[in-house]
Design a protein around this motif. Structure first.
Motif, PDB file in Angstrom:
ATOM      1  N   PHE A  11     -26.402  19.789 -14.200  1.00  0.00           N
ATOM      2  CA  PHE A  11     -25.948  21.045 -14.803  1.00  0.00           C
ATOM      3  C   PHE A  11     -26.150  21.014 -16.318  1.00  0.00           C
ATOM      4  O   PHE A  11     -26.661  21.963 -16.918  1.00  0.00           O
TER       5      PHE A  11
ATOM      6  N   ARG B 204     -20.659  13.491 -10.445  1.00  0.00           N
ATOM      7  CA  ARG B 204     -21.152  13.120 -11.772  1.00  0.00           C
ATOM      8  C   ARG B 204     -22.643  13.484 -11.885  1.00  0.00           C
ATOM      9  O   ARG B 204     -23.084  14.013 -12.925  1.00  0.00           O
TER      10      ARG B 204
ATOM     11  N   ARG C 195     -24.224  15.834 -10.301  1.00  0.00           N
ATOM     12  CA  ARG C 195     -24.380  17.290 -10.414  1.00  0.00           C
ATOM     13  C   ARG C 195     -24.029  17.754 -11.822  1.00  0.00           C
ATOM     14  O   ARG C 195     -24.617  18.710 -12.334  1.00  0.00           O
ATOM     15  N   LYS C 196     -23.058  17.078 -12.451  1.00  0.00           N
ATOM     16  CA  LYS C 196     -22.712  17.421 -13.831  1.00  0.00           C
ATOM     17  C   LYS C 196     -23.885  17.097 -14.757  1.00  0.00           C
ATOM     18  O   LYS C 196     -24.221  17.880 -15.656  1.00  0.00           O
ATOM     19  N   ILE C 197     -24.517  15.949 -14.530  1.00  0.00           N
ATOM     20  CA  ILE C 197     -25.703  15.583 -15.319  1.00  0.00           C
ATOM     21  C   ILE C 197     -26.792  16.643 -15.134  1.00  0.00           C
ATOM     22  O   ILE C 197     -27.417  17.090 -16.098  1.00  0.00           O
TER      23      ILE C 197
END
Lengths: 365, 365
Positions: free
Chosen positions: A361, A355, A357-359
């Motif tokens: 990205f 999560r 890393r998604k933030i």
């Protein structure tokens, strides 16, 4: 000189200080062995495992063991590699253990389980959680095989559809290619799941014999051309968090191998596994870009309530599988205890990390 | 007979059909080599890599190469293993490449990068994305080393605190042990980050010399006893999505190795890597249960806006690192392109998968 492959390789019986000549003694007892794959040559991320293993054994044995690699259909078909090796028609195979499920369903625990272990957790269970030992006994007693987990696709996709999946009802009547117990889960939620070997999926999709399919992930699926006949590519691969491959060999041949030959096989397997652990994420990420940018594939997500229902149905099917026989009861008990521990950890640690890393990205960092 | 380790191992020059005696020729030229670790003996998940590598080399070489493994402080200190091996005082090391960062910061790309690659993606970049080649040149030219990525902790934790982290302001003035460029990120958001070798963290936390610390993850952190002096254990490990270990050797010795010896080293490294890929997730999951159930550790999450700010600061620091020198420019360009591709894929595929497993776990499936 070609010796019978049952001949003992006797280096262990010889003193280390006894010779003056220099070429490796191992060269005296050559083994020329045969490997059968459950895939075509150059099948992305899978054929490379067999070829790497054969190369590593050859170079580690200084040429005394050579392995001739055959694709599915050359010596035997994809689903026949286990019989061929157990009977000694061939010496090694590389396959998905799932292809043995028609004969013994609990093999599923060594291949893929819905909402199961990821690649590294599968290695954890096989190497440290007792998985290898739990596999050894039934493999030897039922199939005359010695198996080694080798190769891991990592995170898969849920599959290819031309209709949106917004509820469990959307699976009703869908004729979908799906393998193993995931197929049973799909049947229980209303789909008409069929098992088709990888090589035949494309033509089945093209002809309309099936409406939807899952096979693997961006790299292998795109190499199979599924995007030509399906519009939506659904994540996540609930049914195959990871798919573990397997190198296996004839159990009598394994017993015949010297300690040194066993060491070579074991490390060649592990080395091939290590390389493959990096191979899938590299090419999957590239292939996903190509699918989306060049082929306009629309990646969608299954809704949360659909995932929850699939998870509950999967747990029922997996528990039933664990009742198959005495082997399965031991395997399931070991697997389930570690799987629950791993998922508890994953929910606390891995999930927040992905999560984060998604933030990152999405923030362009 | 102990030969000078610079002696060529000449088996390659000898014909394979020239002998009649049986013991392996390799036994004629024994190498007794020395390995230095950057950790104590039995340091969870790290010392085992060095010991496995030494064992695998010995058994693959049929005893002709033996490696004597030394802990940090026995021959040289943890931060001195690179110098010792480059100069030939020792032959191999196992360490975090981060311990070389004091001399050359861009080594960070081969160890750990905030919001960077997970274990399998790191293998992907090293094996398939050009990472190995990009490491070879500076390692040889600056340090006389040949390095091999080996060992991966996987997902780490953000660290141990006695105060809650609810905003960026909560880092202000915190004296925290943190390593590498994560320490620089922490400084930029207001913390007082200090680098302390692993062995000294416990006493620093105990004495109050530091308020908070990060080291690794449940298994290694609990073995170090950090839970005795800190209440909150924060996830996720934004600063070390994974920490890659490294086996390295003296570059002259690598050049002296025969083709067969090189093959043995390479596959022993990869085999040790494969095993370690399973070791961390197995013991981390067990250790986390013990921390929570037996020691009452409170696992918390950094808020999303804190993670976003840390991600943006990290990206600035990493980009600056990529300007260090010509080596760094090439490494950063390669790493960044794959890292962005990998994170794009991860946001689409891995993140939903870990979310699905969390849904399954919370549904009791």
């Amino acid at each position: 000189m070609k010796l019978n492959r049952r001949t003992f390789f006797k280096s262990g019986a010889l003193g280390a200080g006894a010779m003056t000549l220099a070429a490796p003694a191992i060269a005296q007892n050559r083994r020329e062995l045969t490997m059968v794959m459950a895939w075509p040559h150059n099948f992305p991320g899978l054929a490379s495992i067999a070829y790497n293993f054969a190369k590593y054994v050859e170079e580690l044995s200084d040429g005394s063991i050579t392995i001739n690699v055959n694709a599915a259909g050359e010596l035997v078909g994809a689903f026949e590699v286990f019989d061929a090796v157990g009977q000694g028609t061939a010496d090694f195979y590389h396959a998905s253990p799932m292809f043995l499920a028609g004969k013994w369903q609990p093999v599923t625990f060594f291949g893929l389980v819905p909402f199961g272990l990821n690649a590294n957790e599968h290695c954890a269970w096989m190497y440290f959680g007792g998985g290898e030992e739990l596999q050894d006994k039934p493999y030897r007693e039922m199939f005359n095989l010695k198996g080694f987990t080798c190769g891991h696709t990592g995170t898969q996709m849920a599959g290819w559809f031309n209709e949106e999946i917004n509820s469990l009802d959307d699976f009703k009547g869908v004729k979908m290619r799906s393998s193993g117990i995931a197929g049973e889960v799909m049947r229980r939620v209303g789909a008409s799941a069929v098992m088709i070997p990888p090589q035949e999926i494309f033509t089945s999709l093209q002809s309309g014999a099936i409406d939807a399919t899952e096979l693997c992930c961006a790299w292998l699926d795109s190499a199979n051309g599924f995007h030509q006949y399906a519009k939506y590519y659904y994540a996540p691969g609930w049914q195959e968090v990871n798919s573990a491959g397997e190198i296996g060999m004839n159990a009598d041949l394994w017993d015949d191998f010297s300690a040194h030959e066993k060491v070579i096989v074991r490390h060649a397997v592990q080395s091939a596994n290590s390389i493959n652990i990096g191979e899938w994420p590299y090419y999957n990420a590239r292939a996903m870009d190509t699918l989306r940018n060049d082929h306009g594939v629309d990646v969608r997500l299954y809704p949360d309530d659909v995932l929850e229902a699939l998870a509950i149905t999967s747990a029922e099917v997996v528990a039933e599988l664990g009742e198959t026989d005495d082997y399965a009861r031991d395997i399931y008990a070991s697997w389930k205890e570690y799987r629950d521990t791993a998922l508890r950890y994953s929910a606390l640690v891995d999930y927040p990390l992905y999560r984060a890393r998604k933030i990152a990205f999405e923030a362009g960092a």
